[in-house]
Design a protein around this motif. Structure first.
Motif, PDB file in Angstrom:
ATOM      1  N   LEU A 137      -3.514  15.464  34.712  1.00  0.00           N
ATOM      2  CA  LEU A 137      -2.806  14.728  33.661  1.00  0.00           C
ATOM      3  C   LEU A 137      -3.739  14.390  32.498  1.00  0.00           C
ATOM      4  CD1 LEU A 137      -0.563  12.255  35.728  1.00  0.00           C
ATOM      5  CD2 LEU A 137      -0.028  14.566  34.935  1.00  0.00           C
ATOM      6  N   ALA A 138      -4.956  13.973  32.817  1.00  0.00           N
ATOM      7  CA  ALA A 138      -5.910  13.611  31.765  1.00  0.00           C
ATOM      8  C   ALA A 138      -6.255  14.818  30.901  1.00  0.00           C
ATOM      9  CB  ALA A 138      -7.171  13.021  32.392  1.00  0.00           C
ATOM     10  N   TRP A 139      -6.370  15.989  31.522  1.00  0.00           N
ATOM     11  CA  TRP A 139      -6.687  17.188  30.755  1.00  0.00           C
ATOM     12  C   TRP A 139      -5.536  17.549  29.808  1.00  0.00           C
ATOM     13  CZ3 TRP A 139     -10.591  19.574  28.970  1.00  0.00           C
ATOM     14  CH2 TRP A 139     -10.531  20.908  28.563  1.00  0.00           C
ATOM     15  N   GLU A 140      -4.301  17.365  30.276  1.00  0.00           N
ATOM     16  CA  GLU A 140      -3.160  17.623  29.395  1.00  0.00           C
ATOM     17  C   GLU A 140      -3.129  16.610  28.258  1.00  0.00           C
ATOM     18  OE1 GLU A 140       0.879  19.398  30.406  1.00  0.00           O
ATOM     19  OE2 GLU A 140       1.299  17.244  30.495  1.00  0.00           O
ATOM     20  N   VAL A 141      -3.423  15.341  28.546  1.00  0.00           N
ATOM     21  CA  VAL A 141      -3.462  14.311  27.510  1.00  0.00           C
ATOM     22  C   VAL A 141      -4.522  14.654  26.468  1.00  0.00           C
ATOM     23  CG1 VAL A 141      -4.146  11.911  27.064  1.00  0.00           C
ATOM     24  CG2 VAL A 141      -2.525  12.436  28.891  1.00  0.00           C
ATOM     25  N   ARG A 142      -5.685  15.099  26.938  1.00  0.00           N
ATOM     26  CA  ARG A 142      -6.759  15.448  26.001  1.00  0.00           C
ATOM     27  C   ARG A 142      -6.348  16.598  25.088  1.00  0.00           C
ATOM     28  NH1 ARG A 142     -11.562  18.240  25.088  1.00  0.00           N
ATOM     29  NH2 ARG A 142     -13.291  16.896  24.440  1.00  0.00           N
ATOM     30  N   GLY A 143      -5.623  17.557  25.638  1.00  0.00           N
ATOM     31  CA  GLY A 143      -5.219  18.693  24.830  1.00  0.00           C
ATOM     32  C   GLY A 143      -4.082  18.388  23.876  1.00  0.00           C
ATOM     33  N   ALA A 144      -3.194  17.456  24.253  1.00  0.00           N
ATOM     34  CA  ALA A 144      -1.999  17.221  23.448  1.00  0.00           C
ATOM     35  C   ALA A 144      -2.071  15.961  22.586  1.00  0.00           C
ATOM     36  CB  ALA A 144      -0.783  17.121  24.372  1.00  0.00           C
ATOM     37  N   LEU A 145      -2.765  14.924  23.084  1.00  0.00           N
ATOM     38  CA  LEU A 145      -2.708  13.636  22.391  1.00  0.00           C
ATOM     39  C   LEU A 145      -4.059  13.053  22.013  1.00  0.00           C
ATOM     40  CD1 LEU A 145      -0.059  11.924  24.744  1.00  0.00           C
ATOM     41  CD2 LEU A 145       0.387  12.979  22.522  1.00  0.00           C
ATOM     42  N   ARG A 146      -5.075  13.307  22.823  1.00  0.00           N
ATOM     43  CA  ARG A 146      -6.339  12.609  22.662  1.00  0.00           C
ATOM     44  C   ARG A 146      -7.519  13.580  22.739  1.00  0.00           C
ATOM     45  NH1 ARG A 146      -7.262   7.481  24.260  1.00  0.00           N
ATOM     46  NH2 ARG A 146      -9.360   8.011  23.554  1.00  0.00           N
ATOM     47  N   ASP A 147      -7.773  14.326  21.669  1.00  0.00           N
ATOM     48  CA  ASP A 147      -8.898  15.255  21.729  1.00  0.00           C
ATOM     49  C   ASP A 147     -10.236  14.538  21.721  1.00  0.00           C
ATOM     50  OD1 ASP A 147      -8.891  14.341  19.151  1.00  0.00           O
ATOM     51  OD2 ASP A 147      -8.730  16.311  18.202  1.00  0.00           O
ATOM     52  N   ASP A 148     -10.219  13.213  21.465  1.00  0.00           N
ATOM     53  CA  ASP A 148     -11.456  12.430  21.491  1.00  0.00           C
ATOM     54  C   ASP A 148     -11.738  11.832  22.864  1.00  0.00           C
ATOM     55  OD1 ASP A 148      -9.180  10.764  21.251  1.00  0.00           O
ATOM     56  OD2 ASP A 148     -10.456   9.095  20.597  1.00  0.00           O
ATOM     57  N   LEU A 149     -10.852  12.032  23.833  1.00  0.00           N
ATOM     58  CA  LEU A 149     -11.029  11.449  25.156  1.00  0.00           C
ATOM     59  C   LEU A 149     -12.106  12.224  25.915  1.00  0.00           C
ATOM     60  CD1 LEU A 149      -9.978   9.410  27.328  1.00  0.00           C
ATOM     61  CD2 LEU A 149      -8.421  11.223  28.081  1.00  0.00           C
ATOM     62  N   ALA A 150     -13.162  11.541  26.306  1.00  0.00           N
ATOM     63  CA  ALA A 150     -14.246  12.183  27.042  1.00  0.00           C
ATOM     64  C   ALA A 150     -13.914  12.225  28.534  1.00  0.00           C
ATOM     65  CB  ALA A 150     -15.552  11.431  26.816  1.00  0.00           C
ATOM     66  N   LEU A 151     -14.213  13.354  29.157  1.00  0.00           N
ATOM     67  CA  LEU A 151     -13.967  13.526  30.584  1.00  0.00           C
ATOM     68  C   LEU A 151     -15.268  13.937  31.268  1.00  0.00           C
ATOM     69  CD1 LEU A 151     -10.586  15.519  30.587  1.00  0.00           C
ATOM     70  CD2 LEU A 151     -10.920  13.053  30.828  1.00  0.00           C
ATOM     71  N   ILE A 152     -15.628  13.216  32.317  1.00  0.00           N
ATOM     72  CA  ILE A 152     -16.822  13.542  33.104  1.00  0.00           C
ATOM     73  C   ILE A 152     -16.405  13.633  34.560  1.00  0.00           C
ATOM     74  CG2 ILE A 152     -19.140  12.864  33.800  1.00  0.00           C
ATOM     75  CD1 ILE A 152     -17.688  11.140  30.804  1.00  0.00           C
ATOM     76  N   VAL A 153     -16.676  14.772  35.188  1.00  0.00           N
ATOM     77  CA  VAL A 153     -16.401  14.959  36.606  1.00  0.00           C
ATOM     78  C   VAL A 153     -17.730  14.986  37.333  1.00  0.00           C
ATOM     79  CG1 VAL A 153     -15.415  16.475  38.358  1.00  0.00           C
ATOM     80  CG2 VAL A 153     -14.284  16.233  36.148  1.00  0.00           C
ATOM     81  N   MET A 154     -17.913  14.082  38.309  1.00  0.00           N
ATOM     82  CA  MET A 154     -19.197  13.969  39.021  1.00  0.00           C
ATOM     83  C   MET A 154     -18.992  14.285  40.500  1.00  0.00           C
ATOM     84  SD  MET A 154     -21.006  10.672  37.209  1.00  0.00           S
ATOM     85  CE  MET A 154     -20.229   9.449  38.250  1.00  0.00           C
ATOM     86  N   SER A 155     -19.979  14.974  41.073  1.00  0.00           N
ATOM     87  CA  SER A 155     -19.862  15.345  42.481  1.00  0.00           C
ATOM     88  C   SER A 155     -21.239  15.605  43.067  1.00  0.00           C
ATOM     89  CB  SER A 155     -19.000  16.592  42.629  1.00  0.00           C
ATOM     90  OG  SER A 155     -18.994  17.018  43.967  1.00  0.00           O
ATOM     91  N   ALA A 156     -21.324  15.452  44.383  1.00  0.00           N
ATOM     92  CA  ALA A 156     -22.578  15.736  45.077  1.00  0.00           C
ATOM     93  C   ALA A 156     -22.574  17.120  45.707  1.00  0.00           C
ATOM     94  CB  ALA A 156     -22.826  14.680  46.156  1.00  0.00           C
ATOM     95  N   THR A 157     -21.430  17.565  46.203  1.00  0.00           N
ATOM     96  CA  THR A 157     -21.407  18.817  46.976  1.00  0.00           C
ATOM     97  C   THR A 157     -20.387  19.821  46.476  1.00  0.00           C
ATOM     98  OG1 THR A 157     -19.848  17.841  48.551  1.00  0.00           O
ATOM     99  CG2 THR A 157     -22.188  17.640  49.061  1.00  0.00           C
TER     100      THR A 157
END
Length: 804
Positions: A137-157
């Motif tokens: 949902l956040a990725w769709e929002v970034r593409g359609a409404l909020r191109d300034d929304l920063a997204l960071i995905v963090m993981s160990a494995t």
């Protein structure tokens, strides 16, 4: 920031990636410090609030407290948290740590995420359903409404490549982590077959304590194993055992996390301790190699907890707990050779979970089946259909999409089943909804009766297995009471039937307490359970076995109560069906609620067409039984069809596939296996051919050979050559061998007693050669029948010699 952490070295790269691309994937091993350092490092770069998602409530609280302590502030100022049933945020809060379901509500209520500048998905490798949905949902929002929304995905494995590709080739930033080595020790030989799991785990823990120093973190599948291992352990007096699992109250969880004031701390934990939490004095990890997961079976519509081997990724994550603050040791309860058989990663929750909540969220978002959303693992279409069917039954969805009732359900912090119950039953249903959303507060030995659990909320006694669960249920019930509407009073059985319309169970006939559920599945109750004699029940929890689920929780319901709740769905149905047990068509009138038959009577004057259609199922079971004449007809058609493709395919498989087309009109009066045994297929087979086809068939493969005495002898086409069997005396005077077209018939000549005498494909040659030997033999056996010297000049006959 004091106490440098490995993540600090890559924070400039991460900030640069966010400044340039607005998105990034951060890979950092356990102990690198990503959870508490990244949000703080981004504060000066992000306009608006930073929302970080954690998969567990304990981790969310602990992360917020750690960051607030770093800033020398109390929680709720610059750093706050928001979890189910608890929140500490203020007007000045810039960093909010939330559990994943909270983000979904934020997105659904305000798709533009007003005031939020960045979303951080921590521990994404756990692949929870809410994290997958939130990112999509956040990725769709970034593409359609909020191109300034920063997204960071963090993981160990996590394998970072697919996630980066999903986010439009997002930059990948890697941290090598803390350089504290962890020695891994495997078993020399596999755990002996038949050894009790808890005994093997206790032995390994005792060995680890004897061989090492410092705190010990033990990974076990669940609360039950934790309690049994704790009872089994024989440890030195300075060792203090602390359980750690999700159902504990927060005070007990914090006690497990805090460093030991004296002696050695032994933490017996579920997978809750795999990520985000730093238990500071832990130097040793004991991994028993098991994990408990919820598995959803779309065929039964039920979820069950299963205990499985951990994946290699989970094992690495657990091992990393031993090296967060110093050198450590990891003991694994399997051999090094067994490690290769472990799966690489655990399954994503979207692959194994009940998708009803997801389908409701997708409908509210207007995303249909979610095909247009960026899911790392797309949901299974079959499971989606099962979930959609349930939501339609609950009135949350219809042909046009989400209903007003569905929108109301989506706002509740409950599974749609329980939300449906709360919206219809009102405030009185709040305790039951909270109870069914939690784990069972009573011990396994207790009756399955749900009413006992409700009594335990009102009057907790010695039978309570987990008082923490009771307290959480009470707190959640108060919160749900505020969300529930006014509604007419209902009793608990009626409420449960609202939530589980597909799990109303009717006891089958017989001594065993087996039930057929309204959804069509079966369930079984222990014979010694006090509820074993109940005629009607509502099953609220099972072990999820797809063949016959074992009931773990249920409540008795009367027929009147069922009618009060689901009267509109109860109705009379006329049923014609084939009974495998009785080998006959049965015609009944039944009053049904789904698959539950409340009343049953004979259907007098049953519809003949319905009876015939039911008989088709009997034919499918019994198979085709062609008479000799029908078999010969089929053989004729098969032979001619080789050169005349216009004739229908009458192979057995083709005939069975088209029973409705050719057999149904001829089944009047056929009701039993005995009727079918005596049924002649030939008229139905002949009716499959029109007049022209029959003419071509008779010409190319005639049904009979006509003897000189006008006897019609059936021709059998099923062998290598067409064949007839005829009495020898009827062929006297025949000088040319019979043929079908150019093919000579295979003629079996019969004695007066109709026993084979000779088989030939050249009758004139037989008369000239072998007949004399046959004549000598036959004259002695059948002296009353003519055996002329010259059969060619003799007249054919069916009679014996006239009496003198």
């Amino acid at each position: 920031m004091s106490d440098a952490l490995p993540i600090d070295g890559v924070l400039p790269d991460l900030r640069a990636a966010i400044a340039k691309a607005g998105r990034a994937v951060l890979a950092a091993p356990p102990g690198a410090g990503k959870t508490t350092r990244v949000p703080l490092a981004l504060l000066s770069d992000i306009a608006g609030r930073i929302v970080m998602l954690e998969p567990r409530r304990l981790a969310a609280r602990a992360a917020a407290e750690r960051m607030a302590a770093t800033l020398n502030e109390p929680v709720g100022e610059t750093v706050g948290y928001r979890i189910r049933g608890d929140a500490k945020v203020g007007n000045a809060t810039r960093i909010e740590v939330v559990t994943e379901g909270i983000l979904t509500r934020m997105l659904q209520s305000d798709p533009e995420l007003t005031g939020i500048g960045a979303l951080v998905f921590d521990e994404f490798h756990e692949r929870s359903l809410n994290a997958d949905l939130g990112l999509a949902l956040a990725w769709e929002v970034r593409g359609a409404l909020r191109d300034d929304l920063a997204l960071i995905v963090m993981s160990a494995t996590l394998d970072t490549g697919p996630v980066a590709a999903l986010l439009g080739d997002a930059p990948i930033v890697r941290s090598e982590g803390r350089a504290f080595p962890v020695e891994t020790k495997w078993l020399d030989t596999p755990v002996r077959s038949g050894t009790r799991f808890e005994a093997a785990a206790s032995a390994l823990i005792e060995r680890a304590v004897a061989e090492t120093k410092g705190g010990v973190l033990v990974f076990l599948p669940g609360e039950g194993e934790i309690r049994r291992v704790a009872a089994d352990l024989r440890l030195p007096a300075d060792c203090h055992i602390h359980p750690l699992f999700g159902a504990m109250d927060m005070k007990a969880q914090r006690a497990a996390i805090r460093p030991a004031e004296t002696g050695r701390k032994i933490v017996l934990a579920t997978s809750i301790a795999e990520t985000s939490l730093t238990i500071e004095d832990v130097r040793v990890v004991v991994d028993t190699g098991r994990a408990r997961r919820a598995r959803f079976d779309p065929g039964s519509g039920m979820s069950r907890l299963v205990t499985e081997p951990v994946s290699r990724a989970e094992a690495d994550q657990r091992r990393g707990r031993a090296g967060r603050v110093a050198e450590g040791t990891c003991y694994r309860m399997w051999t090094k050779g067994e490690e290769g058989a472990l799966p690489a990663f655990p399954p994503a929750e979207i692959e194994v979970a009940d998708l009803a909540p997801l389908v409701l969220e997708l409908a509210l978002w207007g995303a249909g089946d979610g095909k247009e959303l960026a899911f790392l693992t797309p949901p299974n279409p079959g499971v989606l259909n099962e979930a959609r069917a349930l939501l339609e039954d609950l009135g949350a969805l219809d042909a046009t999409g989400i209903t007003a009732h569905g929108k109301a359900l989506s706002r509740l912090p409950l599974h749609p089943r329980l939300g449906h119950m709360l919206m219809h039953a009102g405030r009185d249903a709040a305790p039951l909804a909270a109870l069914m959303a939690e784990r069972d507060p009573l011990p396994r030995s207790a009756s399955v009766d749900l009413a006992l659990r409700l009594e335990a909320l009102a009057r907790p006694g010695e039978a309570i297995a987990n008082r923490g669960v009771v307290e959480r249920v009470k707190a959640e019930a108060k919160r749900l009471t505020r969300l529930a509407p006014d509604a007419p009073p209902m009793n608990p059985a009626e409420m449960a039937a609202l939530a589980y319309p597909d799990r109303v169970g009717l006891r089958r006939k017989g001594d065993q307490p087996r039930y057929v559920l309204s959804g069509g599945k079966g369930a079984v109750l222990s014979e010694d359970d006090p509820m074993a004699g109940a005629r009607l029940i509502v099953v609220t929890d099972t072990d999820g076995n797809p063949r016959e689920a074992r009931i773990r929780q249920a409540i008795e319901i009367t027929e009147a109560e069922l009618r009060a709740v689901h009267g509109a769905q109860i109705g009379w149905h006329q049923v014609c069906e084939w009974s495998k047990r009785e080998n006959r068509v049965i015609a009944r009138e039944q009053e049904r609620f789904g698959a539950v038959v409340l009343a049953d009577r004979t259907w007098k004057d049953a519809d003949p067409d319905a009876m015939a259609r039911a008989m088709l199922d009997g034919v499918r079971q019994l198979g085709l039984t062609p008479s000799e004449a029908a078999r010969r007809f089929l053989a004729r058609v098969a032979l001619v069809r080789e050169s005349d493709a216009d004739l229908p395919d009458m192979s057995e498989d083709a005939m069975m596939d088209r029973l409705e087309d050719w057999l149904l009109p001829h089944l009047g009066g056929v009701r039993t296996a005995a009727d079918w045994k005596g049924f002649d297929l030939l008229p139905a087979l002949r009716a499959m051919l029109d007049w022209g086809q029959m003419q071509r068939l008779d010409q190319a493969a005639p049904a009979h050979f006509v003897t000189p005495l006008d006897s019609k002898i059936p021709i059998d086409y099923s062998g290598e050559a067409p064949e007839i069997a005829v009495r020898l005396q009827e062929m006297f005077g025949v000088t040319e061998h019979p043929r079908v077209g150019r093919t000579p018939l295979r003629v079996t000549l019969l004695s007066p007693a109709r026993r084979p005498v000779q088989t030939t494909t050249d009758l004139p040659s037989f008369w000239a050669t072998s007949y004399e030997d046959v004549r000598k033999d036959m004259r002695g056996r059948y002296p009353k029948h003519p055996w002329p010297d010259d059969p060619v000049d003799a007249s054919p006959t069916r009679r014996a010699k006239p009496r003198r």
